[in-house]
Design an enzyme around this catalytic site. Structure first.
Site, mmCIF file in Angstrom:
data_model
loop_
_atom_site.group_PDB
_atom_site.id
_atom_site.type_symbol
_atom_site.label_atom_id
_atom_site.label_comp_id
_atom_site.label_asym_id
_atom_site.label_seq_id
_atom_site.Cartn_x
_atom_site.Cartn_y
_atom_site.Cartn_z
ATOM 1 N N HIS A 1 30.143 89.037 16.467
ATOM 2 C CA HIS A 1 30.781 87.951 15.401
ATOM 3 C C HIS A 1 28.537 87.220 15.983
ATOM 4 O O HIS A 1 28.497 87.314 14.240
ATOM 5 C CB HIS A 1 31.270 86.591 16.177
ATOM 6 C CG HIS A 1 30.649 85.340 15.415
ATOM 7 N ND1 HIS A 1 31.869 85.150 14.680
ATOM 8 C CD2 HIS A 1 29.706 84.335 15.530
ATOM 9 C CE1 HIS A 1 30.856 83.769 13.268
ATOM 10 N NE2 HIS A 1 29.725 83.174 14.160
ATOM 11 N N GLU A 2 27.795 87.152 16.895
ATOM 12 C CA GLU A 2 26.743 86.765 16.302
ATOM 13 C C GLU A 2 25.831 88.035 16.325
ATOM 14 O O GLU A 2 24.932 88.117 15.686
ATOM 15 C CB GLU A 2 26.200 86.317 18.400
ATOM 16 C CG GLU A 2 26.478 85.816 18.709
ATOM 17 C CD GLU A 2 26.624 83.940 17.624
ATOM 18 O OE1 GLU A 2 25.428 83.591 16.725
ATOM 19 O OE2 GLU A 2 27.087 83.182 17.947
ATOM 20 N N HIS B 1 26.147 88.157 12.376
ATOM 21 C CA HIS B 1 24.122 87.219 11.907
ATOM 22 C C HIS B 1 23.075 88.110 11.319
ATOM 23 O O HIS B 1 22.455 87.597 11.270
ATOM 24 C CB HIS B 1 24.329 85.743 12.728
ATOM 25 C CG HIS B 1 25.725 85.418 12.553
ATOM 26 N ND1 HIS B 1 26.057 84.500 11.364
ATOM 27 C CD2 HIS B 1 26.262 83.846 13.391
ATOM 28 C CE1 HIS B 1 26.474 83.487 11.493
ATOM 29 N NE2 HIS B 1 26.706 83.133 12.564
ATOM 30 N N HIS C 1 22.818 90.053 9.236
ATOM 31 C CA HIS C 1 22.443 89.245 7.496
ATOM 32 C C HIS C 1 20.960 88.921 7.715
ATOM 33 O O HIS C 1 20.239 89.347 6.460
ATOM 34 C CB HIS C 1 23.773 87.570 7.619
ATOM 35 C CG HIS C 1 23.728 87.571 6.802
ATOM 36 N ND1 HIS C 1 24.268 86.352 6.417
ATOM 37 C CD2 HIS C 1 22.654 87.705 5.337
ATOM 38 C CE1 HIS C 1 23.922 85.287 5.157
ATOM 39 N NE2 HIS C 1 22.631 87.063 4.708
#
Length: 683
Positions: free
Chosen positions: A470-471, A474, A477
C-alpha cells in the site's frame, strides 16, 4: 553563518538528498528563519510589480519561490515524524505557530490574491496550456477558500485560529506518542504471550531490553485500536491488557490527555469554517474535494454502514457459537474478536494466517514482491545505495531507474518501529519532482514493524505485507508524477483521491506471478502451497463485516466532530458520550467491534491531514475496486497496462482534475459495484 548550516546550501548529494550526516538539531530553526525571510522577499518581489498581472510575472515566480523553505521543511518533518527525539519535538512545537503565520501571510496577501484573481478572470484570453490554466484555477480556488478575500479584521482572527490550531495539532501528536510509549505493555513470562511466534517473542524481548527491562517482554501499541497479536495470543487476560491499554490512550487524565486538546481543535475548526462562509468544518473541507459536500460523504457512509453492521453481527454470532461450544463459555468481548475469528477461519477454510509468517520474510517481500511487481508493470529497477545516508540508521536508500536506464529518483524505506517514531504507516517526500526547478523525487515509506533481535529474520504478517504494498503505491505516485510546477508535484492531489493509487497497488499481493516469487518459506525456500493460496482467495470477504464496520465507525466519528456548527462545538461536550451517540446514530455502536480509532488517539484527523477526510479511503476504494476489475479484464500484470496507468493517472500528479484523469484512464466514471462485491456488501 550560512556556510556553517548544511540546510542553507544546496546539497551536493545525488538527487539533492539532504546531508543528514552533517545536519544537527540546532541547524533547523535558523534554517527555517532564513527560509521564511527568503520566501517573503520572493512574494514581495511579485506584488511590487507595477505592470498588470501575467502568467510570467505572477504565477511563474510564485511557483519558483519558496524552494528553500520547501527543502528545509521536508528535511525536518521527515525527521520529526520518524525520529522525534525530545529535542526535535521541542523544535516542532516552536515551529508550529511560526510556520502557520508564515503561510497565512502568503495565502492571505491581498496584493498577491488580486493578481491571481485578475488572471483567473481572464483565463480564456491568456493562451495558457492545460497545466498553466489549471495552476491558475487551483491557486485562485485555494486562496479564496483559505480566506484571501476576507476583510482585515476577519483575516486577523483567521491567522490567530490557524496559529493556535497548529500548536494544538502538534500537542495532540506529541501527547499520543508519549502516551503510546508509556502504555506499552510489559509481560514477565513467555507463558503470558503463548501463541506468539519465535520472531514475535524475540522482538518483544528486544523491545524490553532496549528499555532496560532485561528478561521481560514489551509489546508496543499500534496506532489503531486493535493489535496484530490479538489474533494469536491464547491468554485472554493478555489480550485484554493490550486492548485496554490501546483504548485508554489520550484519555487517562494524565499529562498526555488529549480530550481538551481535541475539543479546542473542533471548536476552532468550526469557528474558522463559519468565518470562511461555511456551516461546518466538514463543509469547508469537502467543498474542495471530489466529494463536493458532506452530504455526499454521509450518503455513502450510511449506504455502507447498514449492511456492514449486519455482516458484523452475523460474524459475531459465529464467534459466540464457537465460544459457547467450549468448556467455559463467556460473552464475546472486543479483545476476543480477532482470536476467535482466526479459529473460525481455521474451521471454515482450514487457514491459519498467523502461521504464514515464515513465507513472508521482509527482504524477499520487498525485492521479489513489491519491487518485482513495479518492474513488471513499469520497467523500473531498484538498486540499494548503502553509500547514501538517510536520517536514521534503519532507513535504507534505493536508487530508482526507468526501463530505459534513465535516473528517476530515490526511494527510502524505514521499516521498523521505535519509540521516537509516530504510529501507523505513511509516505512522504523529501524532494519533489519539477521541470521548473529541475528536481527529481526522493520519497520515503515508513512502517512500524517490530524489529527482531540481531541475526533473526523479519517475518511479516499478511497485514504488514499489505501495508508495504500500500505505502509503496504512494511512493510510486510520488516517483512517477511528472509535472512542471511544484504545486502539482507527487501526491499533491485531492485528499479523497490520494489513497486510490496506493490501494490499487495492493492488488499485486496475491497476483500469481508476484506471489509465487516472494512467498517462499524462510527455511526451506518452498513456495506457499497452492491450496493455501486458494483458501486465501476463498476467504477474501471473511470478516469483512468487522473490517468495514470498524473503518466506517472511525470515518463517521470524524464526520460527526466536524459536522458541528460553531455554536454546537462551543457547548460543553463529553468526548466519550459524544462518540457513543455518534456511533449509535449510524448503527455502528457494537461494543465487540469498536471503532478503528477513538477520538483521543485519532491522529489522522486531529494531528494529520485527514480532518473531515477520513472517508477518503472508502471513497478512493470505489475507484480502486473498479480499476482492479479493469486490470483483470485487460491482462493484468503487463507493461502495456502499467504504462497506461502511469501515463494517464500516476504521471499527471496534481496537474489535472483527478476524476477527469480517471475517466481518461478507465473510459468512464467509476462504478460502485466492484467495491460492494469486494466488501461483501452486495445485495
Amino acid at each position: 553563518m550560512v556556510s556553517d548550516n548544511p540546510l542553507l546550501t544546496p546539497s551536493s548529494l545525488p538527487y539533492r538528498l539532504p546531508d543528514y550526516a552533517a545536519i544537527k538539531p540546532e541547524h533547523y530553526l535558523p534554517a527555517f528563519e532564513a527560509a521564511f525571510d527568503e520566501h517573503k522577499a520572493e512574494i514581495a518581489a511579485i506584488t511590487r510589480v507595477r505592470s498588470m498581472p501575467t502568467f510570467e510575472n505572477t504565477m511563474a515566480p510564485l511557483e519558483a519561490g519558496g524552494r528553500l523553505l520547501g527543502d528545509v521543511s521536508r528535511a525536518f518533518y521527515t525527521v520529526s515524524s520518524a525520529d522525534a527525539t525530545p529535542e526535535i519535538q521541542e523544535i516542532e512545537e516552536t515551529l508550529a505557530p511560526l510556520t502557520s503565520a508564515h503561510y497565512d501571510s502568503i495565502q492571505l496577501d491581498a496584493q498577491l490574491y488580486w493578481r491571481i484573481k485578475t488572471l483567473h478572470d481572464q483565463l480564456d484570453d491568456l493562451g495558457l496550456d492545460a497545466e498553466q490554466r489549471y495552476l491558475v484555477e487551483r491557486h485562485y480556488t485555494e486562496k479564496t477558500q483559505a480566506g484571501a478575500g476576507l476583510d482585515d479584521v476577519a483575516k486577523a482572527r483567521l491567522t490567530e485560529i490557524n496559529q493556535r490550531l497548529s500548536t494544538l495539532t502538534t500537542t495532540f501528536e506529541k501527547n499520543l506518542l508519549n502516551d503510546t510509549n508509556e502504555l506499552a505493555v510489559v509481560f514477565e513470562s513467555e507463558e503470558e504471550l503463548d501463541g506468539l511466534s519465535e520472531g514475535e517473542l524475540s522482538a518483544a524481548a528486544q523491545a524490553a531490553a532496549d528499555r532496560g527491562l532485561d528478561g521481560s517482554f514489551l509489546v508496543s501499541l499500534t496506532l489503531f485500536t486493535g493489535h496484530p497479536y490479538l489474533a494469536s495470543l491464547t491468554n485472554r487476560d493478555s489480550r485484554k491488557k493490550i486492548l485496554d491499554a490501546s483504548r485508554s490512550r489520550g484519555s487517562r487524565g494524565n499529562a498526555y490527555d488529549n480530550r481538551e486538546v481535541l475539543l479546542e481543535i473542533v471548536r476552532l475548526r468550526a469557528e474558522r469554517a463559519a468565518l470562511l462562509g461555511f456551516d461546518t468544518h466538514a463543509a469547508f473541507v469537502t467543498a474542495d474535494e471530489t466529494a463536493g459536500s458532506p452530504e455526499a460523504v454521509h450518503a455513502l457512509l450510511r449506504e455502507l454502514a447498514a449492511p456492514a453492521a449486519r455482516n458484523a453481527h452475523r460474524e459475531q454470532e459465529a464467534l459466540q457459537a464457537l465460544i459457547d461450544a467450549g468448556p467455559e463459555p463467556f460473552p464475546l468481548e472486543a479483545h476476543d474478536w480477532a482470536f476467535y475469528t482466526e479459529k473460525v477461519r481455521q474451521a471454515e477454510y482450514d487457514l491459519d494466517r498467523a502461521a504464514l509468517r515464515p513465507w513472508f520474510e521482509a527482504e524477499r517481500v520487498l525485492q521479489d514482491g513489491v519491487f518485482h511487481a513495479a518492474t513488471e508493470l513499469y520497467g523500473t529497477t531498484f538498486t540499494e545505495r548503502p553509500d547514501l545516508q538517510a536520517y536514521h540508521p534503519d532507513a535504507r536508500v534505493f536508487e530508482v531507474h526507468n526501463a530505459d536506464g534513465s535516473a528517476l529518483g530515490l526511494f527510502i524505506l524505514d521499516l521498523y518501529t521505535r519509540d521516537t517514531k509516530r504510529g501507523g504507516a505513511w509516505m512522504n517526500s523529501i524532494v519533489t519532482q519539477s521541470r521548473l526547478r529541475e528536481t527529481s523525487p526522493i520519497v520515503v515509506n515508513n512502517l512500524n514493524v517490530p524489529k527482531p533481535a540481531a541475526g533473526k529474520p523479519t517475518l511479516l504478517s499478511l497485514d504488514e505485507v499489505t501495508t508495504l504494498f500500500h505505502e509503496f503505491g504512494h511512493a510510486l505516485h510520488g516517483l512517477f508524477a511528472t509535472v512542471t510546477y511544484p504545486h502539482f508535484a507527487g501526491t499533491a492531489v485531492f485528499r479523497d483521491f490520494v489513497e486510490f493509487p496506493s490501494q490499487v497497488n495492493e492488488m499485486w499481493i496475491y497476483w500469481p506471478e508476484v506471489l509465487s516469487r516472494y512467498a517462499k518459506h524462510i527455511d526451506t525456500g518452498a513456495p506457499l502451497p497452492a491450496d493455501v493460496i486458494e483458501k486465501l482467495a476463498a476467504s477474501e470477504t471473511f470478516n469483512q463485516g468487522f473490517a468495514t464496520s470498524e473503518y466506517l465507525a472511525a470515518s463517521w466519528l470524524d464526520q460527526a466532530w466536524h459536522s458541528l456548527t460553531a455554536a454546537e462545538a462551543a457547548a460543553d461536550i463529553d468526548v466519550a458520550a459524544f462518540e457513543a451517540s455518534a456511533l449509535a446514530d449510524i448503527g455502528l455502536d457494537n461494543p465487540a467491534a469498536p471503532t478503528r480509532y477513538s477520538s483521543t488517539y485519532f491522529a489522522h484527523v486531529f494531528s494529520g491531514g485527514y480532518s473531515a477526510g477520513y472517508y477518503s479511503y472508502i471513497w478512493s476504494e470505489v475507484l480502486d475496486a473498479d480499476t482492479v476489475e479493469w486490470f483483470r479484464d485487460n491482462g493484468g500484470l503487463t507493461r502495456g497496462n502499467g504504462d497506461r496507468f502511469r501515463k494517464r493517472l500516476l504521471g499527471v500528479g496534481g496537474s489535472k482534475d483527478p476524476l477527469e484523469a480517471y475517466r481518461d484512464f478507465r473510459g468512464r466514471d467509476a462504478e460502485i459495484g466492484p467495491l460492494l462485491k469486494r466488501r461483501g456488501l452486495a445485495a
